[in-house]
Design a protein around this motif. Structure first.
Motif: not given
Length: 173
Positions: A12-20, A60-61, A79-80, A82-86
């Protein structure tokens, strides 16, 4: 026993490109340096995420296969809103660590995984004790956050469950 592809890593990667959150699965989790290797692969996929999400024709996401790393590993993206990337890294050799004889996987094979992962993330966001603003680089710099990683045991267990049960052709997780 037939050799089927398996999930090697979920990120899971945030919209700020840091790994969650990063989960690594068998047989890779027992390998020394696996976390660093998969962190690098997830980071390398960020440019492709950016290119795909800027495509105005995308409806599509599901971003499909982002890249084939080699004959064994491929990275798939979602991508969700909210910009969170999976990102899901699929190991074509499976848990046995030997080449599979199948034809490969399609984007439709991973949609149930991404939907289940997004549902787990939404449930995490619905938790009143989880504050997503504490997981940004700015919050971590100001010592207000936890450097970005998600620490919810329930969320981590659900991601692990999803990664463990998936196999191509599964319609619902």
């Amino acid at each position: 026993m037939s050799l089927t592809p398996s999930i090697a890593c979920i990120g899971f990667i945030s919209k700020y490109d840091n790994p969650l959150h990063i989960s690594i699965f068998e047989p890779h989790s027992a390998t020394k340096g696996a976390f660093l290797e998969f962190s690098f692969l997830l980071n390398a996929s960020l440019d492709i995420f950016e290119l795909r999400t800027n495509d105005r024709n995308r409806v599509d996401q599901d971003l499909g296969m982002l890249q084939a790393v080699d004959e064994r590993l491929s990275i798939w993206g979602w991508q969700t809103g909210t910009g969170t990337r999976i990102a899901v890294i699929v190991d074509m050799w499976g848990k046995q660590g030997r080449p599979s004889t199948g034809l490969g996987i399609k984007s439709e094979d991973l949609k149930p995984v991404f939907k289940a992962l997004q549902t787990a993330y939404i449930r995490l966001l619905q938790n009143p004790f989880y504050t997503p603003d504490d997981h940004t680089p700015i919050a971590a710099t100001n010592r207000r956050g936890s450097a970005g990683e998600i620490l919810s045991e329930k969320f981590i267990a659900e991601v692990k469950r999803i990664g463990d049960v998936w196999k191509p052709g599964l319609e619902k997780i």
